[in-house]
Design an enzyme around this catalytic site. Sequence first.
Site, PDB file in Angstrom:
ATOM      1  N   ARG A  95       0.439  -1.035  -0.417  1.00  8.75           N
ATOM      2  CA  ARG A  95       0.043  -0.220   0.233  1.00  8.75           C
ATOM      3  C   ARG A  95       0.758   1.186   0.487  1.00  8.75           C
ATOM      4  O   ARG A  95       2.014   1.231   0.877  1.00  8.75           O
ATOM      5  CB  ARG A  95      -0.939  -0.011   1.236  1.00  8.75           C
ATOM      6  N   THR A 368      -9.321   0.814  -9.158  1.00  7.59           N
ATOM      7  CA  THR A 368      -9.187  -0.328  -7.966  1.00  7.59           C
ATOM      8  C   THR A 368      -9.645  -1.081  -9.782  1.00  7.59           C
ATOM      9  O   THR A 368     -10.260  -1.922 -10.155  1.00  7.59           O
ATOM     10  CB  THR A 368      -9.743  -0.429  -7.242  1.00  7.59           C
ATOM     11  N   THR A 386      -4.181  -0.443  -7.097  1.00  7.38           N
ATOM     12  CA  THR A 386      -4.772   0.621  -7.545  1.00  7.38           C
ATOM     13  C   THR A 386      -4.296   1.878  -7.443  1.00  7.38           C
ATOM     14  O   THR A 386      -3.402   1.982  -6.458  1.00  7.38           O
ATOM     15  CB  THR A 386      -6.252   0.936  -6.256  1.00  7.38           C
ATOM     16  N   ASP A 410      -7.519   8.571   0.595  1.00  8.15           N
ATOM     17  CA  ASP A 410      -8.093   6.922   1.577  1.00  8.15           C
ATOM     18  C   ASP A 410      -8.648   7.932   3.005  1.00  8.15           C
ATOM     19  O   ASP A 410      -8.936   6.826   4.251  1.00  8.15           O
ATOM     20  CB  ASP A 410      -7.406   6.162   0.639  1.00  8.15           C
ATOM     21  N   GLY A 461     -14.054   0.732  -4.467  1.00  9.23           N
ATOM     22  CA  GLY A 461     -13.899   0.813  -2.966  1.00  9.23           C
ATOM     23  C   GLY A 461     -14.785   0.445  -2.035  1.00  9.23           C
ATOM     24  O   GLY A 461     -14.285  -0.898  -1.547  1.00  9.23           O
TER      25      GLY A 461
HETATM   26  N1  GLY Z   1      -8.604   2.847  -2.717  1.00  9.32           N
HETATM   27  C1  GLY Z   1      -9.597   2.050  -2.433  1.00  9.32           C
HETATM   28  C2  GLY Z   1      -9.035   1.469  -1.589  1.00  9.32           C
HETATM   29  O1  GLY Z   1      -8.093   0.929  -0.811  1.00  9.32           O
HETATM   30  O2  GLY Z   1      -9.855   0.918  -0.956  1.00  9.32           O
END
Ligand code: GLY
Length: 557
Positions: A95, A368, A386, A410, A461
């Site tokens: 991430r 995503t 994503t 986010d 999302g």
């Molecule tokens: N950017 C969407 C997620 O990570 O949930």
Amino acid sequence: MNNYITVILMIILSLQSCNNDSYDKIDAKAMVVSAHPLASDVGIAVLKKGGNAADATIAVQFALAVVYPSAGNIGGGGFFVYRSNKGNYSTLDYREKAPLIAYRDMYLDSNNKVIKNSSLYSHKAVGVPGTVDGMVEIHQKYGNLKWEELVQPSIDLAENGFVVTSRESKKLNRFNANHNVSDFYNPYYKDQFKEGDTIKLPDLAQTLKFIRDYKREGFYSGKVAENLITEMKNNEGFITENDLKSYKSIWREPIIGNYKNYKLISMGPPSSGGVLLMQMLKMAEQFPLKKYKFHSKESIHIMTEIERRSFADRAKHFGDPDFYDVPISELLDSSYLQTRANNIDLNIATPSDNIYAGSWNASESDETTHFSIVDQYGNASSVTTTLNGSFGSGIVVKNSGFLLNNEMDDFSIKPGHPNMYGLIGGEANSIIPEKRMLSSMTPTILEKNGQLFMIVGTPGGSTIISAVFQVILNVIEYGMSIEESVNASRFHHQWYPDEIKLEKVISKDSSLIRELQSLNHRLNFVNSMNRVDAILIENHQLFGGADNRGDDHISFF
Ligand code: GLY
């Protein structure tokens, strides 16, 4: 004779690759299901060369960065869930994270108001990308083929060009119309794209060559890093050399749980996906959903109420576990979930105003893309990746040709202020330098009687978690094939806004709609929700489910 050979070849090829509406039941040894036919084909070619699911993961991730720019990426991040053929599990968090000079109120003006679009379409919206480090990490741990062989197919696609599909041409036209990128470098610019146009991306090909030749250093230092930092410096962005140097993906503890006699392996924080999915399934276990039948008033009502309760927990209790102690065992405690499910009233919707995040005595694009892989050795990977919004921030690094994420949105940029998916959050997900923003991505693997059973995940999302929840129940409770299951219409509730989002196709059944309204549910019809890509394994046969909402595609051999 030549024609004869061509016909035979065409038949063989058509058997090895099929679109989402022609696949039913084929005795395949290995399978890749992704959002784009060319990416699925790259993955299967790697497997045919003797690569494993991890090798194919790397090749598909890079291929999607070329042919599926709205979500495929090297400028974003993701999560990787892996099950080896020996039944060992691992999950990698690649991430994005907040830059070192990020701060809590960085998107607020002097009146404490959110500066419009600053967390979405500005250089400050960009989190430090994790994808390249993640792929290198996966390769070091599991790779079978040489790294170069896994990156080269995407270089070829970028250099030689690839043909856009009808859907992709529309998406690219929307991107060019909606994003104010005229000031910025945009290799995707064309007056009007149409199906069959070819796109070549020479700068991106060069970046991928650096990654091929220098692995991690090819992206986080050298020319590509220089270009990224220049892009930031010239546009008040926050990412510096130190951010790139210090980025590290992290092997996390998988979230493991059971639904009836199925075992689930999914992603833990900083994704909320695995824990929420387990919460939802554990609450669902307490209701006779099979008896209520697919999309009956009762089943939609109960599943909505379950989703409402879990998303209330998400808003309060989830953040990056390196910065916030996510109370996973409390959230998955069976008596907690039983109590939570017990207060579902079968005759009336519970207003979200009356639902709070749970508490304990001691502690506390919609864009995503997902792909699922099973290799010929029985290893499996489930990967969701994503840029956050469609085409991320819309910013392409000049001279390096890759899109940057807008993942900073986010974070909870202000308590109670919804992100682009309408999700709200609090302290647990506030901005702190080097912290990862909370995600909903839910790459998941299921076992049945100790054997690999399903690989599943989706973009979308907040709707990701509900979609994975529903696809699993479609198979286990409603007896659907994996293809039927991913293509079935879906609904979603996320606590706030207090409404059920339903795909329009459900609204055709007006008696059901009236029944749901009689339970006090507010309904919001949408055209289309997530694109789920999944594989089911039964009696040693592989079955693919490529969502017909997109160009999603099954390749196999
Ligand atoms: N950017 C969407 C997620 O990570 O949930």
